[in-house]
Design a protein around this motif. Structure first.
Motif, PDB file in Angstrom:
ATOM      1  N   ARG A 191       0.863  -1.181   0.000  1.00 49.96           N
ATOM      2  CA  ARG A 191       0.000   0.000   0.000  1.00 49.96           C
ATOM      3  C   ARG A 191       0.901   1.233   0.000  1.00 49.96           C
ATOM      4  O   ARG A 191       1.680   1.437   0.942  1.00 49.96           O
ATOM      5  CB  ARG A 191      -0.923   0.033   1.213  1.00 49.96           C
ATOM      6  N   VAL A 220      -2.059  -1.185  -3.662  1.00 52.30           N
ATOM      7  CA  VAL A 220      -2.822   0.062  -3.694  1.00 52.30           C
ATOM      8  C   VAL A 220      -1.866   1.227  -3.891  1.00 52.30           C
ATOM      9  O   VAL A 220      -0.889   1.369  -3.152  1.00 52.30           O
ATOM     10  CB  VAL A 220      -3.628   0.258  -2.399  1.00 52.30           C
ATOM     11  N   GLU A 222      -2.274   5.303  -4.022  1.00 51.87           N
ATOM     12  CA  GLU A 222      -3.263   6.352  -3.785  1.00 51.87           C
ATOM     13  C   GLU A 222      -2.564   7.669  -3.501  1.00 51.87           C
ATOM     14  O   GLU A 222      -1.386   7.698  -3.136  1.00 51.87           O
ATOM     15  CB  GLU A 222      -4.167   5.973  -2.602  1.00 51.87           C
TER      16      GLU A 222
END
Length: 323
Positions: A191, A220, A222
């Protein structure tokens, strides 16, 4: 390793580009191998094998560099090659010769070329197509792929494996951040959160591309623009200096936008188990507090050492691909 002799035809089109220009050109297996070899070279920076023996590697830097230029120069020597350094005014590019013609000439004489520029990656691609020899992007305006190889290798060296890792980047969505987004998107089970000031984030198209690539691996990628929206748990906090090499900011009030993105002891205190990373050079008191950069949890100096081993891995890879 034996190579066929070159028989250039003055009337023929030059071969297609090769080397490492962007991590968008790299697959998961290739990145994993580059990282693995970087870690191996970090453990043994004087290997017996000499894959660059008898080969000449051009080092063309038109922008300032300490770590990257030194790393690739020493890497070429450690692997048995001969580095040939060029400064910003040394080639006939300075008098108007085209990138394609310059690349073609260098391709007739060199075995590989490492390039740093403040210009766009498209210029480096034109140079690579002209050369028809491996070209390594040691930093362009849009991306710094060899830095990301170094950084991911540093994480692997420290943590052992990366699935489950939570990574936080704090600062401008610059060429290092772009490379990290593309590189981490190829690592399964990570992440990665990029906390960037409003107006100074990652290019939307690149962010979308990285998020798509990440999704296929359970990773992920982001971006947030508010330091109150950071992940609850983080294993590594990364920042870069606010004034990216070779750039300036048009907004006279840009520092006010960046001030909340300062990495200090309070931010690191939110993540007591996290390590700190910085690609250097650092400006203590700007993007990072000196106590963090020089503290026990800092991997910045391990990253700097890893620049050499990752440069060795990249040169070995591009030369083997061109054999």
């Amino acid at each position: 390793m034996t190579r066929a002799p070159r028989t250039p035809d003055a009337g023929a089109a030059p071969p297609s580009e090769a080397g490492l220009l962007s991590l968008s050109d790299v697959d998961e297996k290739t990145l994993s191998e580059l990282v693995r070899r970087s870690v191996e070279f970090d453990r043994d920076q004087r290997p017996a094998a000499r894959p660059l023996a008898g080969r000449a590697v051009g080092i063309l830097f038109t922008a300032t560099s300490t770590r990257t230029r030194t790393a690739f120069t020493v890497a070429a020597l450690r692997l048995g090659g001969t580095p040939i350094a060029y400064g910003p005014a040394d080639l006939q590019l300075a008098t108007g010769e085209s990138l394609a013609d310059t690349g073609r000439i260098l391709g007739l004489m060199l075995d590989a070329l490492v390039v740093r520029t403040a210009g766009p990656l498209a210029e480096m691609r034109r140079l690579a197509r002209g050369a028809g020899r491996p070209v390594v992007n040691a930093m362009a305006a849009e991306e710094h792929p060899t830095q990301a190889v170094c950084d991911i290798a540093t994480l692997v060296r420290h943590f052992g494996s990366l699935p489950g890792l939570s990574f936080l980047y704090v600062g401008e969505g610059n060429n290092t951040a772009a490379a990290l987004a593309r590189g981490l998107a190829l690592v399964p089970g990570v992440r990665a959160t990029f906390a960037t000031p409003p107006g100074y984030g990652l290019p939307p198209a690149l962010l979308a591309e990285a998020a798509r690539a990440a999704g296929a691996r359970g990773t992920v990628i982001e971006e947030v623009h508010d330091m109150e929206r950071l992940p609850a748990d983080v294993n590594a906090v990364y920042t870069t200096r606010w004034q990216t090499t070779g750039t300036s900011k048009a907004d006279p009030a840009w520092r006010e936008r960046f001030r909340p993105f300062y990495v200090d002891e309070a931010l690191m205190g939110r993540y007591p188990g996290a390590v700190f990373m910085h690609d250097l050079p650092a400006h203590r008191g700007d993007e990072v507090a000196g106590a963090v950069l020089d503290g026990e949890r800092s991997l910045a100096w391990a990253q700097a050492r890893m620049k050499l081993s990752s440069a060795m891995a990249v040169l070995e890879h591009v030369v083997e691909d061109d054999a």
